[in-house]
Design a protein around this motif. Structure first.
Motif, PDB file in Angstrom:
ATOM      1  N   PRO A 133       0.831  -1.200   0.000  1.00  0.00           N
ATOM      2  CA  PRO A 133       0.000   0.000   0.000  1.00  0.00           C
ATOM      3  C   PRO A 133       0.874   1.262   0.000  1.00  0.00           C
ATOM      4  CG  PRO A 133       0.145  -0.813   2.241  1.00  0.00           C
ATOM      5  CD  PRO A 133       0.995  -1.715   1.367  1.00  0.00           C
ATOM      6  N   PHE A 134       0.923   1.949  -1.075  1.00  0.00           N
ATOM      7  CA  PHE A 134       1.591   3.248  -1.211  1.00  0.00           C
ATOM      8  C   PHE A 134       3.099   3.213  -0.974  1.00  0.00           C
ATOM      9  CE2 PHE A 134      -2.739   4.023   0.460  1.00  0.00           C
ATOM     10  CZ  PHE A 134      -3.297   4.546  -0.696  1.00  0.00           C
ATOM     11  N   LEU A 135       3.760   2.148  -1.394  1.00  0.00           N
ATOM     12  CA  LEU A 135       5.207   2.072  -1.269  1.00  0.00           C
ATOM     13  C   LEU A 135       5.855   2.514  -2.574  1.00  0.00           C
ATOM     14  CD1 LEU A 135       5.685  -1.367   0.519  1.00  0.00           C
ATOM     15  CD2 LEU A 135       5.500   0.907   1.545  1.00  0.00           C
ATOM     16  N   THR A 136       6.951   3.223  -2.454  1.00  0.00           N
ATOM     17  CA  THR A 136       7.729   3.647  -3.612  1.00  0.00           C
ATOM     18  C   THR A 136       9.170   3.223  -3.374  1.00  0.00           C
ATOM     19  OG1 THR A 136       6.326   5.583  -3.927  1.00  0.00           O
ATOM     20  CG2 THR A 136       8.475   5.629  -4.987  1.00  0.00           C
ATOM     21  N   PHE A 137       9.781   2.631  -4.392  1.00  0.00           N
ATOM     22  CA  PHE A 137      11.189   2.261  -4.299  1.00  0.00           C
ATOM     23  C   PHE A 137      11.981   3.250  -5.136  1.00  0.00           C
ATOM     24  CE2 PHE A 137       8.769  -1.695  -3.716  1.00  0.00           C
ATOM     25  CZ  PHE A 137       9.072  -1.893  -2.389  1.00  0.00           C
ATOM     26  N   TYR A 138      13.094   3.721  -4.602  1.00  0.00           N
ATOM     27  CA  TYR A 138      13.837   4.806  -5.235  1.00  0.00           C
ATOM     28  C   TYR A 138      14.581   4.344  -6.473  1.00  0.00           C
ATOM     29  CZ  TYR A 138      12.751   7.430  -1.051  1.00  0.00           C
ATOM     30  OH  TYR A 138      12.094   8.069  -0.031  1.00  0.00           O
ATOM     31  N   SER A 139      14.600   5.236  -7.441  1.00  0.00           N
ATOM     32  CA  SER A 139      15.272   4.908  -8.697  1.00  0.00           C
ATOM     33  C   SER A 139      15.909   6.142  -9.309  1.00  0.00           C
ATOM     34  CB  SER A 139      14.282   4.304  -9.687  1.00  0.00           C
ATOM     35  OG  SER A 139      13.313   5.270 -10.064  1.00  0.00           O
ATOM     36  N   GLU A 140      16.786   5.863 -10.221  1.00  0.00           N
ATOM     37  CA  GLU A 140      17.402   6.891 -11.044  1.00  0.00           C
ATOM     38  C   GLU A 140      17.667   6.236 -12.395  1.00  0.00           C
ATOM     39  OE1 GLU A 140      21.681   8.577 -10.602  1.00  0.00           O
ATOM     40  OE2 GLU A 140      20.319   9.838  -9.417  1.00  0.00           O
ATOM     41  N   LYS A 141      17.038   6.745 -13.429  1.00  0.00           N
ATOM     42  CA  LYS A 141      17.159   6.186 -14.784  1.00  0.00           C
ATOM     43  C   LYS A 141      16.804   4.696 -14.808  1.00  0.00           C
ATOM     44  CE  LYS A 141      20.609   9.564 -15.992  1.00  0.00           C
ATOM     45  NZ  LYS A 141      21.977   9.840 -16.332  1.00  0.00           N
TER      46      LYS A 141
ATOM     47  N   PHE B 249      15.964   2.673   0.785  1.00  0.00           N
ATOM     48  CA  PHE B 249      15.645   2.137  -0.540  1.00  0.00           C
ATOM     49  C   PHE B 249      14.236   2.496  -1.009  1.00  0.00           C
ATOM     50  CE2 PHE B 249      14.310  -1.160   2.352  1.00  0.00           C
ATOM     51  CZ  PHE B 249      13.198  -1.755   1.775  1.00  0.00           C
ATOM     52  N   GLY B 250      13.475   3.195  -0.179  1.00  0.00           N
ATOM     53  CA  GLY B 250      12.125   3.573  -0.590  1.00  0.00           C
ATOM     54  C   GLY B 250      11.417   4.341   0.493  1.00  0.00           C
ATOM     55  N   SER B 251      10.101   4.540   0.277  1.00  0.00           N
ATOM     56  CA  SER B 251       9.301   5.262   1.263  1.00  0.00           C
ATOM     57  C   SER B 251       7.852   4.798   1.206  1.00  0.00           C
ATOM     58  CB  SER B 251       9.372   6.774   1.024  1.00  0.00           C
ATOM     59  OG  SER B 251       8.801   7.100  -0.216  1.00  0.00           O
ATOM     60  N   ASP B 252       7.121   5.136   2.278  1.00  0.00           N
ATOM     61  CA  ASP B 252       5.693   4.851   2.298  1.00  0.00           C
ATOM     62  C   ASP B 252       4.948   6.087   1.804  1.00  0.00           C
ATOM     63  OD1 ASP B 252       5.597   6.671   4.412  1.00  0.00           O
ATOM     64  OD2 ASP B 252       5.016   5.201   5.918  1.00  0.00           O
ATOM     65  N   GLY B 253       3.646   6.032   1.767  1.00  0.00           N
ATOM     66  CA  GLY B 253       2.844   7.142   1.264  1.00  0.00           C
ATOM     67  C   GLY B 253       2.921   8.395   2.098  1.00  0.00           C
ATOM     68  N   GLY B 254       3.408   8.301   3.345  1.00  0.00           N
ATOM     69  CA  GLY B 254       3.516   9.454   4.219  1.00  0.00           C
ATOM     70  C   GLY B 254       4.900  10.084   4.230  1.00  0.00           C
ATOM     71  N   GLY B 255       5.795   9.581   3.400  1.00  0.00           N
ATOM     72  CA  GLY B 255       7.145  10.136   3.347  1.00  0.00           C
ATOM     73  C   GLY B 255       8.112   9.521   4.331  1.00  0.00           C
ATOM     74  N   ASN B 256       7.699   8.477   5.044  1.00  0.00           N
ATOM     75  CA  ASN B 256       8.602   7.775   5.952  1.00  0.00           C
ATOM     76  C   ASN B 256       9.474   6.831   5.139  1.00  0.00           C
ATOM     77  OD1 ASN B 256       7.400   8.943   8.341  1.00  0.00           O
ATOM     78  ND2 ASN B 256       5.647   7.654   7.849  1.00  0.00           N
ATOM     79  N   LEU B 257      10.704   6.651   5.581  1.00  0.00           N
ATOM     80  CA  LEU B 257      11.687   5.937   4.778  1.00  0.00           C
ATOM     81  C   LEU B 257      11.743   4.447   5.075  1.00  0.00           C
ATOM     82  CD1 LEU B 257      14.563   8.540   5.093  1.00  0.00           C
ATOM     83  CD2 LEU B 257      12.815   8.358   3.313  1.00  0.00           C
TER      84      LEU B 257
ATOM     85  N   ILE C 112      14.542  -4.913   8.043  1.00  0.00           N
ATOM     86  CA  ILE C 112      13.856  -3.839   7.331  1.00  0.00           C
ATOM     87  C   ILE C 112      13.096  -3.000   8.360  1.00  0.00           C
ATOM     88  CG2 ILE C 112      12.202  -3.251   5.514  1.00  0.00           C
ATOM     89  CD1 ILE C 112      14.835  -4.694   4.624  1.00  0.00           C
ATOM     90  N   ILE C 113      13.331  -1.688   8.301  1.00  0.00           N
ATOM     91  CA  ILE C 113      12.695  -0.774   9.242  1.00  0.00           C
ATOM     92  C   ILE C 113      11.990   0.352   8.500  1.00  0.00           C
ATOM     93  CG2 ILE C 113      14.369  -1.239  11.075  1.00  0.00           C
ATOM     94  CD1 ILE C 113      15.343   1.778  10.207  1.00  0.00           C
ATOM     95  N   LEU C 114      11.096   1.006   9.209  1.00  0.00           N
ATOM     96  CA  LEU C 114      10.456   2.227   8.722  1.00  0.00           C
ATOM     97  C   LEU C 114      10.971   3.356   9.612  1.00  0.00           C
ATOM     98  CD1 LEU C 114       8.302   3.277   6.701  1.00  0.00           C
ATOM     99  CD2 LEU C 114       6.685   3.166   8.586  1.00  0.00           C
ATOM    100  N   PHE C 115      11.563   4.362   8.983  1.00  0.00           N
ATOM    101  CA  PHE C 115      12.134   5.505   9.695  1.00  0.00           C
ATOM    102  C   PHE C 115      11.193   6.687   9.542  1.00  0.00           C
ATOM    103  CE2 PHE C 115      14.823   9.246  10.034  1.00  0.00           C
ATOM    104  CZ  PHE C 115      15.578   8.960  11.158  1.00  0.00           C
TER     105      PHE C 115
END
Length: 121
Positions: A48-56, A81-89, A100-103
């Protein structure tokens, strides 16, 4: 079950897939099992609302120290390596067996999510 592109129907254009080069991942000093979990790559996002960071369209990692430009050396132990929908890492905690943690980006509190990346995926 192995985590891979076929599950995400990348070929049908539903998701973008993030690859990585082994040399790039090695510089972060992750456990072999964590690197192995990344061998097939990651989707660019997941419910739910996870984004994994990328570049190109490549998986992008960074330390928490670099992400926030912190002075504390301890922040190098957390690999973002990513974030949730609220901007937590979403981070890999190298001090705790690559757990794996949520910061929380506001309170700086840490919440454990999974014992390793394989279980998270």
């Amino acid at each position: 079950m192995e985590f891979n592109k076929q599950i995400w129907e990348v070929e049908n254009g539903f998701e973008k897939w993030l690859e990585y080069t082994p040399e790039y991942i090695q510089e972060f000093g992750l456990k072999d099992s964590t690197v192995d979990s990344l061998r097939n790559g990651l989707p660019d996002g997941a419910a739910p609302f996870l984004t994994f960071y990328s570049e190109k369209e490549q998986l992008k990692l960074c330390t928490l120290k670099d992400y926030f430009d912190l002075e504390e050396e301890e922040a190098k132990a957390y690999i973002v390596f990513g974030s949730d929908g609220g901007g937590n890492l979403l981070c890999i905690d190298k001090t705790d067996d690559d757990r794996i943690i949520l910061f929380d980006h506001e309170s700086f509190e840490i919440t454990g999510i999974n014992k390793n990346l394989s279980d998270f995926l």
